[in-house]
Design a protein around this motif. Structure first.
Motif, PDB file in Angstrom:
ATOM      1  N   LYS A   1       5.387  46.405  37.046  1.00 48.08           N
ATOM      2  CA  LYS A   1       4.888  47.767  37.196  1.00 48.08           C
ATOM      3  C   LYS A   1       5.969  48.728  36.742  1.00 48.08           C
ATOM      4  O   LYS A   1       7.131  48.625  37.160  1.00 48.08           O
ATOM      5  N   LYS A   2       5.588  49.623  35.863  1.00 48.95           N
ATOM      6  CA  LYS A   2       6.534  50.595  35.328  1.00 48.95           C
ATOM      7  C   LYS A   2       7.104  51.442  36.467  1.00 48.95           C
ATOM      8  O   LYS A   2       6.371  51.870  37.353  1.00 48.95           O
ATOM      9  N   ASP A   3       8.417  51.618  36.530  1.00 50.18           N
ATOM     10  CA  ASP A   3       9.424  51.309  35.532  1.00 50.18           C
ATOM     11  C   ASP A   3      10.277  50.107  35.917  1.00 50.18           C
ATOM     12  O   ASP A   3      10.809  49.406  35.064  1.00 50.18           O
ATOM     13  N   ASN A   4      10.502  49.875  37.186  1.00 48.34           N
ATOM     14  CA  ASN A   4      11.499  48.889  37.580  1.00 48.34           C
ATOM     15  C   ASN A   4      11.018  47.901  38.621  1.00 48.34           C
ATOM     16  O   ASN A   4      11.808  47.431  39.437  1.00 48.34           O
ATOM     17  N   TYR A   5       9.753  47.538  38.582  1.00 46.29           N
ATOM     18  CA  TYR A   5       9.212  46.611  39.567  1.00 46.29           C
ATOM     19  C   TYR A   5       8.786  45.306  38.882  1.00 46.29           C
ATOM     20  O   TYR A   5       7.941  45.315  37.985  1.00 46.29           O
ATOM     21  N   TYR A   6       9.388  44.216  39.327  1.00 46.31           N
ATOM     22  CA  TYR A   6       9.070  42.901  38.775  1.00 46.31           C
ATOM     23  C   TYR A   6       8.884  41.909  39.915  1.00 46.31           C
ATOM     24  O   TYR A   6       9.607  41.939  40.912  1.00 46.31           O
ATOM     25  N   LYS A   7       7.918  41.009  39.743  1.00 44.20           N
ATOM     26  CA  LYS A   7       7.759  39.880  40.654  1.00 44.20           C
ATOM     27  C   LYS A   7       7.427  38.650  39.827  1.00 44.20           C
ATOM     28  O   LYS A   7       6.402  38.595  39.152  1.00 44.20           O
ATOM     29  N   VAL A   8       8.326  37.657  39.854  1.00 42.38           N
ATOM     30  CA  VAL A   8       8.136  36.420  39.104  1.00 42.38           C
ATOM     31  C   VAL A   8       8.084  35.272  40.104  1.00 42.38           C
ATOM     32  O   VAL A   8       9.086  34.960  40.752  1.00 42.38           O
ATOM     33  N   ALA A   9       6.923  34.663  40.274  1.00 43.49           N
ATOM     34  CA  ALA A   9       6.757  33.524  41.175  1.00 43.49           C
ATOM     35  C   ALA A   9       6.769  32.240  40.359  1.00 43.49           C
ATOM     36  O   ALA A   9       5.984  32.076  39.425  1.00 43.49           O
ATOM     37  N   LEU A  10       7.696  31.336  40.703  1.00 43.83           N
ATOM     38  CA  LEU A  10       7.848  30.068  40.003  1.00 43.83           C
ATOM     39  C   LEU A  10       7.570  28.933  40.984  1.00 43.83           C
ATOM     40  O   LEU A  10       8.305  28.756  41.954  1.00 43.83           O
ATOM     41  N   THR A  11       6.511  28.186  40.719  1.00 41.11           N
ATOM     42  CA  THR A  11       6.131  27.081  41.595  1.00 41.11           C
ATOM     43  C   THR A  11       6.388  25.754  40.898  1.00 41.11           C
ATOM     44  O   THR A  11       5.784  25.452  39.865  1.00 41.11           O
ATOM     45  N   ASN A  12       7.313  24.975  41.460  1.00 43.49           N
ATOM     46  CA  ASN A  12       7.639  23.661  40.923  1.00 43.49           C
ATOM     47  C   ASN A  12       6.450  22.726  41.129  1.00 43.49           C
ATOM     48  O   ASN A  12       6.035  22.473  42.259  1.00 43.49           O
ATOM     49  N   LYS A  13       5.899  22.201  40.045  1.00 44.72           N
ATOM     50  CA  LYS A  13       4.700  21.371  40.160  1.00 44.72           C
ATOM     51  C   LYS A  13       4.970  20.028  40.822  1.00 44.72           C
ATOM     52  O   LYS A  13       4.051  19.410  41.368  1.00 44.72           O
ATOM     53  N   ALA A  14       6.230  19.582  40.794  1.00 42.14           N
ATOM     54  CA  ALA A  14       6.544  18.275  41.367  1.00 42.14           C
ATOM     55  C   ALA A  14       6.531  18.302  42.885  1.00 42.14           C
ATOM     56  O   ALA A  14       6.082  17.341  43.526  1.00 42.14           O
TER      57      ALA A  14
ATOM     58  N   LYS B   1      12.272  42.308  41.888  1.00 37.28           N
ATOM     59  CA  LYS B   1      13.043  43.535  41.661  1.00 37.28           C
ATOM     60  C   LYS B   1      12.212  44.698  42.151  1.00 37.28           C
ATOM     61  O   LYS B   1      11.088  44.926  41.686  1.00 37.28           O
ATOM     62  N   ASN B   2      12.762  45.434  43.142  1.00 37.15           N
ATOM     63  CA  ASN B   2      12.098  46.620  43.665  1.00 37.15           C
ATOM     64  C   ASN B   2      13.160  47.654  44.028  1.00 37.15           C
ATOM     65  O   ASN B   2      14.305  47.567  43.561  1.00 37.15           O
ATOM     66  N   ASP B   3      12.816  48.618  44.856  1.00 36.60           N
ATOM     67  CA  ASP B   3      13.776  49.673  45.201  1.00 36.60           C
ATOM     68  C   ASP B   3      14.988  49.143  45.966  1.00 36.60           C
ATOM     69  O   ASP B   3      16.025  49.809  46.027  1.00 36.60           O
ATOM     70  N   GLU B   4      14.859  47.957  46.564  1.00 38.56           N
ATOM     71  CA  GLU B   4      15.964  47.389  47.337  1.00 38.56           C
ATOM     72  C   GLU B   4      16.968  46.633  46.476  1.00 38.56           C
ATOM     73  O   GLU B   4      18.057  46.293  46.934  1.00 38.56           O
ATOM     74  N   GLY B   5      16.596  46.334  45.227  1.00 37.92           N
ATOM     75  CA  GLY B   5      17.491  45.605  44.347  1.00 37.92           C
ATOM     76  C   GLY B   5      16.819  44.390  43.740  1.00 37.92           C
ATOM     77  O   GLY B   5      15.597  44.339  43.595  1.00 37.92           O
ATOM     78  N   VAL B   6      17.638  43.380  43.409  1.00 35.60           N
ATOM     79  CA  VAL B   6      17.152  42.125  42.830  1.00 35.60           C
ATOM     80  C   VAL B   6      17.343  41.018  43.857  1.00 35.60           C
ATOM     81  O   VAL B   6      18.432  40.859  44.422  1.00 35.60           O
ATOM     82  N   LEU B   7      16.295  40.239  44.104  1.00 37.98           N
ATOM     83  CA  LEU B   7      16.357  39.191  45.120  1.00 37.98           C
ATOM     84  C   LEU B   7      15.724  37.903  44.610  1.00 37.98           C
ATOM     85  O   LEU B   7      14.797  37.935  43.790  1.00 37.98           O
ATOM     86  N   ILE B   8      16.243  36.771  45.096  1.00 35.99           N
ATOM     87  CA  ILE B   8      15.561  35.482  44.944  1.00 35.99           C
ATOM     88  C   ILE B   8      15.046  35.090  46.323  1.00 35.99           C
ATOM     89  O   ILE B   8      15.823  34.823  47.242  1.00 35.99           O
ATOM     90  N   LEU B   9      13.746  35.101  46.487  1.00 36.93           N
ATOM     91  CA  LEU B   9      13.134  34.700  47.750  1.00 36.93           C
ATOM     92  C   LEU B   9      12.910  33.193  47.733  1.00 36.93           C
ATOM     93  O   LEU B   9      12.317  32.657  46.794  1.00 36.93           O
TER      94      LEU B   9
END
Length: 331
Positions: free
Chosen positions: A63-76, A85-93
């Motif tokens: 979402k413009k300008d600085n909002y990203y959410k990338v969900a990576l699900t390991n199939k194994a 990435k949101n107003d709080e910064g960059v995080l790996i959940l």
């Protein structure tokens, strides 16, 4: 004669219609991506390491300008991690361990990103030496890439269909081997995001924290198959911790390093851990890369690889070579 002229014009129109020049494509992609208020996409990511292939289901929201959410699900193992990435910064959940790592980082703008359209577009626009060609199924770009934490990755092939839909990206190393491949299944350029789509608590509430079976002991010590020349294992120490077990492996020589393996600890309450470094995709998991270390969690074990003499490429090579071996002699 008049009929022949009309027929010729129709043939010219039919064969020319729908084809794009290189400049046309860059301009159209810029309209769709750079000028977009947001997008979502789904696809499949494969990480290739020698004969091993690690597959992920990928879901991205921007979402413009600085909002990203990338969900990576390991199939194994069906474990999911989220780069946010949101107003709080960059995080790996990391829901399986009920924790998150928080970075002071300019991700995703610091390097190429195989699953982010903005980064892909920038790679195309910023490479004056890019190669372009039309194919039977669409169009193809070959551009350089910028992965400062992995210098072995040098170029990518970007494939679009005849309607300029992004279909596939392959990342190559110096030996022209494919190291990563992303297949795009669906891209939506006009998504409707819920108010809490990029909210940490909302994301965490959708996951269970009991995906990892917690254990108090390490079943096996895992050793790296790759060791820099002149480097050998000199000490192995196994100690008990408050939450389980830890093994400390000391490698000494021309390129000395320390490898720590310990049982993963699932936290009772969700915790955000301030972290120095950058998110890093390592085979079957997301890790944390700094100039002198690489840390990650996999299959109930947390790993810390530390060295002040190994390069980042060497850190990665050692980490990627860690497999179960019955024993390693100490010299």
């Amino acid at each position: 004669m008049k009929k022949l002229i009309i027929l010729f014009c129709m043939m010219f129109f039919l064969t020319g219609c729908g084809e794009y020049s290189e400049k046309d494509i860059v301009r159209e992609l810029n309209k769709k991506i750079a000028n977009s208020d947001g997008y979502t996409l789904n696809g499949n990511l494969e990480i290739l390491n020698n004969d091993e292939v690690y597959s992920y289901d990928v879901s991205v929201g921007y979402k413009k300008d600085n909002y990203y959410k990338v969900a990576l699900t390991n199939k194994a193992n069906n474990h999911t991690q989220v780069i946010l990435k949101n107003d709080e910064g960059v995080l790996i959940l990391t829901p399986s361990l009920n924790k998150s790592f928080k970075f002071q980082s300019d991700w995703p703008y610091s390097n190429s990103q195989i699953y982010l359209l903005n980064a892909i577009l920038n790679d195309i626009k910023n490479d004056d030496d890019r190669k372009f060609k039309k194919t039977d199924s669409g169009y193809e770009f070959i551009t350089s890439v910028n992965y400062p934490n992995n210098d072995k990755l040098i170029r990518q092939k970007i494939i679009l269909d005849k309607n300029l839909n992004l279909k596939n990206i392959k990342i190559y190393d110096k030996d022209d081997l494919i190291c990563m491949e992303m297949e795009f299944d669906k891209i939506d350029y006009s998504p409707k995001f819920k108010d809490d789509y990029f909210d940490i608590d909302s994301i965490m509430s959708t996951f269970s924290v009991n995906e990892v079976v917690e254990t108090s002991a390490l079943e096996d010590t895992l050793y790296p198959l790759f060791l820099p020349e002149g480097t050998k294992l000199t000490n192995e120490e196994r100690i008990q911790t408050d939450n389980g077990e830890r093994v400390i492996l000391t490698f000494e020589g021309n390129k000395s390093f320390l490898l720590v393996e310990e049982t993963a600890n699932i936290l009772d309450e969700f915790t955000i851990i301030p972290t120095y470094g950058e998110p890093f995709q390592l085979m079957d998991t997301l890790g944390v890369m700094t100039d002198t270390s690489l840390s990650w969690s996999s299959n109930g074990v947390e790993y810390y690889l530390i060295s002040d003499v190994l390069s980042k490429d060497e850190l990665i090579e050692v980490a990627q070579s860690i497999y179960a071996i019955p024993s390693m002699s100490i010299k």
